[in-house]
Design an enzyme around this catalytic site. Sequence first.
Site, mmCIF file in Angstrom:
data_model
loop_
_atom_site.group_PDB
_atom_site.id
_atom_site.type_symbol
_atom_site.label_atom_id
_atom_site.label_comp_id
_atom_site.label_asym_id
_atom_site.label_seq_id
_atom_site.Cartn_x
_atom_site.Cartn_y
_atom_site.Cartn_z
ATOM 1 N N ALA A 186 0.866 -1.178 0.000
ATOM 2 C CA ALA A 186 0.000 0.000 0.000
ATOM 3 C C ALA A 186 0.904 1.229 0.000
ATOM 4 O O ALA A 186 2.069 1.152 0.369
ATOM 5 C CB ALA A 186 -0.885 -0.015 1.242
ATOM 6 N N GLY B 172 0.495 -5.196 0.522
ATOM 7 C CA GLY B 172 -0.643 -5.176 -0.392
ATOM 8 C C GLY B 172 -0.285 -5.717 -1.759
ATOM 9 O O GLY B 172 -1.142 -6.188 -2.504
ATOM 10 N N GLU C 236 -0.708 -9.322 -1.381
ATOM 11 C CA GLU C 236 -2.155 -9.559 -1.233
ATOM 12 C C GLU C 236 -2.856 -9.447 -2.583
ATOM 13 O O GLU C 236 -3.799 -10.184 -2.864
ATOM 14 C CB GLU C 236 -2.730 -8.565 -0.224
ATOM 15 C CG GLU C 236 -2.249 -8.856 1.195
ATOM 16 C CD GLU C 236 -2.697 -7.811 2.185
ATOM 17 O OE1 GLU C 236 -2.340 -6.622 1.986
ATOM 18 O OE2 GLU C 236 -3.384 -8.154 3.146
ATOM 19 N N GLU D 10 4.137 -5.957 6.908
ATOM 20 C CA GLU D 10 3.345 -4.945 7.627
ATOM 21 C C GLU D 10 3.708 -4.852 9.100
ATOM 22 O O GLU D 10 3.614 -3.803 9.702
ATOM 23 C CB GLU D 10 1.864 -5.233 7.483
ATOM 24 C CG GLU D 10 1.291 -4.933 6.111
ATOM 25 C CD GLU D 10 1.429 -6.083 5.145
ATOM 26 O OE1 GLU D 10 2.274 -6.967 5.357
ATOM 27 O OE2 GLU D 10 0.691 -6.081 4.136
HETATM 28 N N1 T1G Z 1 4.700 3.408 0.122
HETATM 29 C C1 T1G Z 1 5.234 4.612 -0.213
HETATM 30 N N2 T1G Z 1 6.546 4.834 -0.479
HETATM 31 C C2 T1G Z 1 7.362 3.761 -0.396
HETATM 32 C C3 T1G Z 1 6.901 2.472 -0.036
HETATM 33 C C4 T1G Z 1 5.501 2.314 0.226
HETATM 34 N N3 T1G Z 1 4.965 1.145 0.522
HETATM 35 N N4 T1G Z 1 7.968 1.629 -0.031
HETATM 36 C C5 T1G Z 1 9.035 2.357 -0.373
HETATM 37 N N5 T1G Z 1 8.690 3.636 -0.580
HETATM 38 C C6 T1G Z 1 9.572 4.717 -1.009
HETATM 39 C C7 T1G Z 1 10.638 5.020 0.039
HETATM 40 O O1 T1G Z 1 10.137 5.918 0.998
HETATM 41 C C8 T1G Z 1 11.714 5.634 -0.833
HETATM 42 O O2 T1G Z 1 11.304 6.963 -1.115
HETATM 43 C C9 T1G Z 1 11.615 4.845 -2.137
HETATM 44 O O3 T1G Z 1 10.291 4.269 -2.148
HETATM 45 C C10 T1G Z 1 12.634 3.737 -2.231
HETATM 46 O O4 T1G Z 1 12.483 2.967 -1.024
HETATM 47 C C11 T1G Z 1 -2.789 -3.131 2.729
HETATM 48 C C12 T1G Z 1 -1.377 -1.910 4.702
HETATM 49 C C13 T1G Z 1 10.332 -1.987 -1.398
HETATM 50 C C14 T1G Z 1 12.133 -3.258 -0.205
HETATM 51 O O5 T1G Z 1 6.233 -2.280 4.091
HETATM 52 O O6 T1G Z 1 10.497 -2.418 2.255
HETATM 53 O O7 T1G Z 1 0.784 -2.873 2.157
HETATM 54 O O8 T1G Z 1 13.253 8.163 -0.032
HETATM 55 O O9 T1G Z 1 14.787 3.454 -0.140
HETATM 56 O O10 T1G Z 1 16.032 0.037 -0.237
HETATM 57 O O11 T1G Z 1 -1.917 -4.953 3.882
HETATM 58 O O12 T1G Z 1 11.165 0.301 0.184
HETATM 59 O O13 T1G Z 1 13.278 7.642 -2.503
HETATM 60 O O14 T1G Z 1 11.675 9.361 -1.581
HETATM 61 O O15 T1G Z 1 13.362 1.594 0.835
HETATM 62 O O16 T1G Z 1 15.345 -0.498 -2.656
HETATM 63 C C15 T1G Z 1 3.757 -2.831 3.071
HETATM 64 C C16 T1G Z 1 8.084 -1.006 2.381
HETATM 65 C C17 T1G Z 1 3.080 -1.512 3.153
HETATM 66 C C18 T1G Z 1 7.333 -2.278 2.003
HETATM 67 C C19 T1G Z 1 12.664 -1.210 -1.534
HETATM 68 N N6 T1G Z 1 4.970 -2.734 2.296
HETATM 69 N N7 T1G Z 1 9.171 -0.743 1.464
HETATM 70 O O17 T1G Z 1 13.810 -0.974 -0.752
HETATM 71 O O18 T1G Z 1 14.345 1.407 -1.504
HETATM 72 S S1 T1G Z 1 1.632 -1.546 4.164
HETATM 73 C C20 T1G Z 1 6.141 -2.419 2.896
HETATM 74 C C21 T1G Z 1 10.329 -1.462 1.520
HETATM 75 C C22 T1G Z 1 0.561 -2.546 3.292
HETATM 76 C C23 T1G Z 1 -1.516 -3.826 3.129
HETATM 77 C C24 T1G Z 1 -0.647 -3.015 4.024
HETATM 78 C C25 T1G Z 1 11.424 -1.012 0.607
HETATM 79 C C26 T1G Z 1 11.613 -1.885 -0.636
HETATM 80 P P1 T1G Z 1 12.441 8.111 -1.332
HETATM 81 P P2 T1G Z 1 13.782 2.370 -0.342
HETATM 82 P P3 T1G Z 1 14.977 -0.032 -1.304
#
Ligand code: T1G
Length: 690
Positions: A66, A105, A108, A128
């Site tokens: 998400a 997500g 999912e 999450e």
């Molecule tokens: N939403 C918005 N921005 C995101 C993002 C996300 N989910 N994930 C990463 N970014 C941005 C981050 O802030 C950075 O921005 C850029 O992308 C690169 O990220 C409904 C509720 C995917 C493994 O928890 O683990 O889904 O600083 O530096 O090291 O059930 O990002 O460049 O401006 O980390 O290559 C669940 C979180 C969400 C994954 C990539 N998903 N992200 O790592 O790059 S909740 C997560 C990561 C959800 C559902 C629920 C990592 C990555 P900027 P980065 P990276």
Amino acid sequence: MVQITSVVDYEVQQGVAVLSLDNPPVNALSQGVRQGLKEGVARAMADAAVQAVVIYCRGRTFIAGADITEFASGPAEPGLHQVLEDMDNATKPVIAAIHGTALGGGLETALCCHFRVAVAGAKLGLPEVNLGLLPGAGGTQRLPRVVGVEKALEMVTTGVPISAVEALDAGLVDRIVEGDLLEGALVFAREKVAHGCELKRIRDRDEKLQSARNKPGIFAECRAAIAAKKRGFLAPEYNIRCIEAAVKLPFDEGMKTEGKLFMELMTGPQAAAQQYFFFAERQAAKIPEVPRDTAEIPIEKVGVIGSGTMGGGIAMSMANVGIPVTMVEITSAALERGLGVIRKNYENSARKGRIGEGDVEHRMGLIRGSLDMNDLAQCDLVIEAVFEDMAVKKDIFTRLDAIAKPGAVLASNTSALDINEIAAVTSRPESVIGLHFFSPANVMKLLEVVRGEKTSKEVIKTSMSLARRIRKTAVLVGVCHGFVGNRILFMRQYQAEKLALEGAPVHRIDKLLYDFGFPMGAFQMSDLAGLDIGWNRETSKGATVRERLCEMDRRGQKTGAGFYDYDENRKPTPAPVVQELYAEFATRAGITQREIADEEILERLLLPMINEGAKILDEGVAIRASDIDVVYVYGYGWPVYRGGPMHYANTLGLDRVVEKLRAYQRSGDSDFWEPSRYLVDLAEKGGRFS
Ligand code: T1G
């Protein structure tokens, strides 16, 4: 090709509708993505020419979850549940084509497809829990139906993704695609169409839940397995309850449980803190005055001076990522000892399965010992990690200046001393920087990068990049005594000492910090580090409790006793002698000991940390408040579900912090409790630490 939304397009290729997402940087499920998926699936279902659908992502990764940036404002229509419901009810085969990371997500969404194909390097997970949440779009109900309950429990409580190959074995991926992913997905789709396939929804599968019903103990085992590591966190337990609901309840009932528990977490302080920290950690890498295109110095060879605990740990950090290291000592005995500790560490890791057997020799082969500093002449970076004494460090940097090649980065691992003073003895202050590792250096994630007044942008950029390469989180800080982390810690330790003098037992002070979420309390931490740092038997005058303990040979865990007595497993028990010493020193200082309430103890430990953080910001020693939080979570064990001292201050309210500082100021030690001007101004404006 039809542009459905700005981030999703639709194209039919020989009977297969390809829904392509392009929402950099990680194809997060923004409103435009959700809209595009919903309309794209509907279009494909209505298009007689379409016999199957492939969901594909351009750029670096499949959907990574998400859009966390949307959480604060709340998701706009269409909600993800709505989108996935339509997909789950599709009447034609829907295939997810996965590369990069299918997370949260994203996974999912893939679970609401009939099939999933992936490239071998892809990863799939439900992280999450790291955001203080749980998969809120059916992940806790569908994943156990595919991979089984034990695997699902492990994935949702640790947040660690699995590889595509592991996912194939677990039945989460149907095929590993060699070569072009989209091409492979289209081939897979056409095969399904040609041979016909049952469109069985994951929600209707029960066989893997059935086997779990015969093993009711697995939930208790999971809870026991994570109890220590996840102490104080809510989300892991809530994730487990959702998986329990999947086993016990019909799908739709389980979904209701998931939704209820998701909202409880989403609206709670822990999720807010952990989502704040997710961005804080990424912000720390951004240095406003060091442009992204600043040149970097290639670091191919590293030198480390000193093979003690820190030097050895630093050498391991480099070898762990394949960087060759020359480690210099002054005696062969010390060098052999240092190399022996490194080997033992690697062998322990191999025994625990953390690294392969072959890695031990490979990594040891990258670390070369030497007794001659001239062997550092070709290093691109040299890190000094010797005794914490300015004269010793100045001598080393003077010699290093004459040996190191032009352009080499010269770093000190000092934990508090003035980098400018060290740089001043060299002819190249622009190449001198602090790289403050935290012990054990090969384990702790935090690296305080300490910029001197003359440190060049290139050296700063190089240091920040190297941190990422050795899998550390770097925070750039300025020069002051103790930089950011230790300077703030000095405040907490000072109050802990005063509280003990005033009558609070050390084990009670420590327990309050432990219950707050720290891995251990102030006095236990001192015992772990050793009470004799900087202590000298010849000059010791028994002027403090710490000196007296050292004189009694109670120098911490390493001597089996310090502020606590330790058994053979290093389990601490309160030591009456410590309380007696504090009572004796209190009497000598004219202090009447008293019963001190828990609330006062905790406030006196934590509020000075916040106040010092505000001073650090005011002096420009840290770039932003969230950097201070990153230092404290990764360097000092501040519980991430409380965000860090500055985030915690925001949750208390800055006006309340100032009011309490002033109240303690009225009870004495006025200078110590003087609120930071910066903090007062912010509080008066009703502001928060940004
Ligand atoms: N939403 C918005 N921005 C995101 C993002 C996300 N989910 N994930 C990463 N970014 C941005 C981050 O802030 C950075 O921005 C850029 O992308 C690169 O990220 C409904 C509720 C995917 C493994 O928890 O683990 O889904 O600083 O530096 O090291 O059930 O990002 O460049 O401006 O980390 O290559 C669940 C979180 C969400 C994954 C990539 N998903 N992200 O790592 O790059 S909740 C997560 C990561 C959800 C559902 C629920 C990592 C990555 P900027 P980065 P990276």
